[in-house]
Every structure is written in C-alpha cells, then in structure tokens.
Scaffold this motif. Structure first.
Motif, PDB file in Angstrom:
ATOM      1  N   ARG A  97       0.820  -1.204   0.000  1.00 10.70           N
ATOM      2  CA  ARG A  97       0.000   0.000   0.000  1.00 10.70           C
ATOM      3  C   ARG A  97       0.861   1.264   0.000  1.00 10.70           C
ATOM      4  NH1 ARG A  97      -5.040  -0.904  -1.163  1.00 10.70           N
ATOM      5  NH2 ARG A  97      -5.444   1.125  -0.239  1.00 10.70           N
TER       6      ARG A  97
ATOM      7  N   HIS B 186      -6.710   5.099  -1.730  1.00 15.35           N
ATOM      8  CA  HIS B 186      -7.710   4.028  -1.817  1.00 15.35           C
ATOM      9  C   HIS B 186      -9.031   4.654  -2.257  1.00 15.35           C
ATOM     10  CE1 HIS B 186     -10.081   0.512  -0.873  1.00 15.35           C
ATOM     11  NE2 HIS B 186     -10.779   1.180   0.032  1.00 15.35           N
TER      12      HIS B 186
ATOM     13  N   ASN C 271      -6.824   1.496  -6.523  1.00 17.56           N
ATOM     14  CA  ASN C 271      -5.801   1.995  -5.599  1.00 17.56           C
ATOM     15  C   ASN C 271      -4.620   2.527  -6.416  1.00 17.56           C
ATOM     16  OD1 ASN C 271      -6.916   0.784  -2.862  1.00 17.56           O
ATOM     17  ND2 ASN C 271      -7.062  -0.830  -4.391  1.00 17.56           N
TER      18      ASN C 271
END
Length: 334
Positions: free
Chosen positions: A43, A83, A317
């Motif tokens: 992430r 996100h 994302n």
C-alpha cells in the motif's frame, strides 16, 4: 430457490476480470500512455533519489537478499497509495423476469445487467484516474473535493518552475518562451532522456497562443496557411513544443464542476522518458488479494440483508507519480 449470484461467474476474480476488460473510453492521458501502469504488492511505495537519479525499490520475498544501493548521498521518500472505493446495487427489479427475453439463459441475462453496472462504475474510476494523473503532471495531486493529497514539489524539495508567455503583448517573442521551457525541462532530466515535449493547455491559453501575431504568422508560412482552415486543437508544434487544447473536467460529490487545468494556464512535460512517469496500482483490501500484485480495478458482490438485492463493490488503488517533478513546467498566458 438458488441465488443466481452464487454462480462462480460472479466471483471476485470473475468480476475483477470483467471490469478490467471494459475499455477506458475517457482520458487523454490514458491515450498518450504517459503514465504506464506499474503494479505493486504494498500500500506504500518508496522512491530512492541518488545523485538526481530516482529508482523504485522493488519488493522481495521474506528471507531474500535486499537490493544494494550505490554509495553516496541518498534520500528515501515514502508515498501512500490512495484508496478509492465505489459501491452500487443491483435491485431485484432489474433481474426480475429476465429469463423471458429471447433465448438468453438466466445467467447470461443477469450477466448483462451486471455488465451495465460495471461499465458505469468503470467510467467513474476512469475519470477519477484522469484527474489524479493530471494532478501528477501539475505536481500537485488533488482529491475529488480539491484537497491536496500529495505535493510532489514539496516531497522532492523542488521549487516549481513557471514561464509567463505574456501572450497579451503582440511583440512577445513566443519562440523564445518555448526555448526557455525546453531548457528548463532538459536541465531537470537528470540523466533521463526524452523524444519531445508536449503541453496541455486550457482553452483560454490555447486561444491566446493561436491568436498571437507571431504564431499566426508561423501558420501562414506552414503549407501556405492551410492549417488555418483546419481544427488545430488536437495539437500543433511550435518552437519545439506540441501544444494541445485540453478540456478535462468533472463534477465532485457536491455537483461542483472542477476543471483539470485552470483558465489561462498550460502544463508542459517531456515525452518518451524511461522511468520519469508511472501509475502505481496497489492490491485491494480483500483477503484474496493479500500480497498479490495490484490491478487497476477490482470488483466484488454480495447479497443484501434479507436478499433485497445485491451490493456491488468496486475499488481502485492508484498513485500517478512523476519521479522528476523538475521537468513539470507551468505556462501562463499573462
């Protein structure tokens, strides 16, 4: 009675494959392929700067040796990948009685309803990605409400460059202004190379540029002025820069229209670079996608409470990135 959405054709993998097969019909930056997709497993991305050269640090399996950095002064910068979830619902009325249409089976008919929803959701993700990518080319990535997500100039400790074209003055040497833009981009490539410079312009900047006396004269000398009777908004080259009118805009959740390029401004950037631009895609926050390479879009469905429809969830994302913000030059007409 069996729920048709329990069919494997509506699994997370199948829906994700389906939404990624739908073509992206929106986005000039998508057509330019300026910020190619680069899937990652995390992430977050970490960008290393060494002597002006920037390299993405790759992920490694646990226990494997790490990459070896070169000796010298280095800087590491970490960026969190945004996100962007988006939900919709397939109501029972939409699938009721579909078996009666032609010779379609029930699954084929319900699949058509699902495909229509996925296409609408895919288009919303597409325009959102275009907005983020345009922000990366301006050096300031903004959220849908206009708030700042990432300021690339601050992150890389670079002072943004602006060139005033002074198009309101008839005696302005526009070609010299173009040369100044080219020089600034070339000086900030830092070992990278390019095969051209493109500039996306607001309609106001484009009109002022094409209406300038010096530029109009250049048109007359090019193919005896044939270009003057054509639509040159798709882009023309002058002073080594290809200028193109860009009208990208979208509405936010409150109905406010947001232009991707402000009135009277334009943004120039290099083409043909190797690793200056990229769009990083992180995996979705599903159990099935842990430690997998990210895809551009994900889709998943589940029944609503009391089986009163089916919730459809999509997410993306993405993080568009310019590794060398110094090559991003803003142009103003004033």
């Amino acid at each position: 009675m069996q729920n048709p959405f329990e069919n494997p054709g509506f699994s997370m993998a199948s829906l994700t494959a389906a939404i990624n097969l739908i073509p992206n019909r929106y986005g000039r930056l998508e057509a330019l392929n300026l910020l190619p997709a680069k899937p990652v497993r995390t992430r977050q991305i970490i960008v290393e700067e060494y002597a002006g050269r920037l390299n993405l640090l790759p992920t490694r399996a646990p226990g494997s040796p790490g990459t070896v950095g070169e000796r010298g002064q280095r800087k590491l910068r970490s960026f969190v990948i945004p996100h962007i979830p988006h939900d919709d619902v397939v109501l029972p009325e939409e699938v009721q009685g579909l078996r009666a249409f032609g010779s379609e089976t029930e699954m084929e008919a319900i699949g058509g309803v699902m495909a229509r929803h996925l296409e609408t959701m895919r288009n919303k993700h597409a325009i959102t990605l275009e907005h983020l990518r345009m922000g990366a080319l301006k050096g300031q990535i903004l959220d849908a409400d206009g708030s700042e997500l990432i300021d690339l100039f601050d992150a890389f400790e670079i002072t943004p460059e602006t060139v005033s074209f002074e198009l309101g003055a008839g005696g302005t040497n526009v070609k010299a202004k173009c040369s100044a833009v080219l020089a600034k981009i070339e000086d900030n490539l830092k070992g990278e190379f390019m095969n051209g410079v493109h500039c996306l312009c607001s309609p106001e900047f484009f009109a002022s540029l094409t209406g300038h006396a010096k530029v109009e004269k250049a048109f007359e000398n090019w193919q005896n002025g044939a270009i003057l009777i054509n639509d040159v908004r798709a882009g023309f080259t002058y002073g080594g820069i290809t200028f193109e009118e860009y009208r990208g805009q979208a509405t936010d959740a409150n109905g406010n229209t947001r232009r991707f390029i402000a009135a009277g401004e334009a943004h120039a950037f290099p083409l043909g670079t190797v690793d200056t631009f990229a769009t990083y895609f992180a995996p979705a926050d599903f159990n099935e996608t842990v430690n997998t390479l990210g895809q551009s879009l994900y889709a998943k469905q589940e029944p609503r409470k009391f089986d009163r429809g089916t919730d459809l969830h999509t997410q993306s994302n993405p993080l568009p990135m310019c590794h060398r913000p110094g090559v991003l030059i803003k142009l103003t007409s004033a």
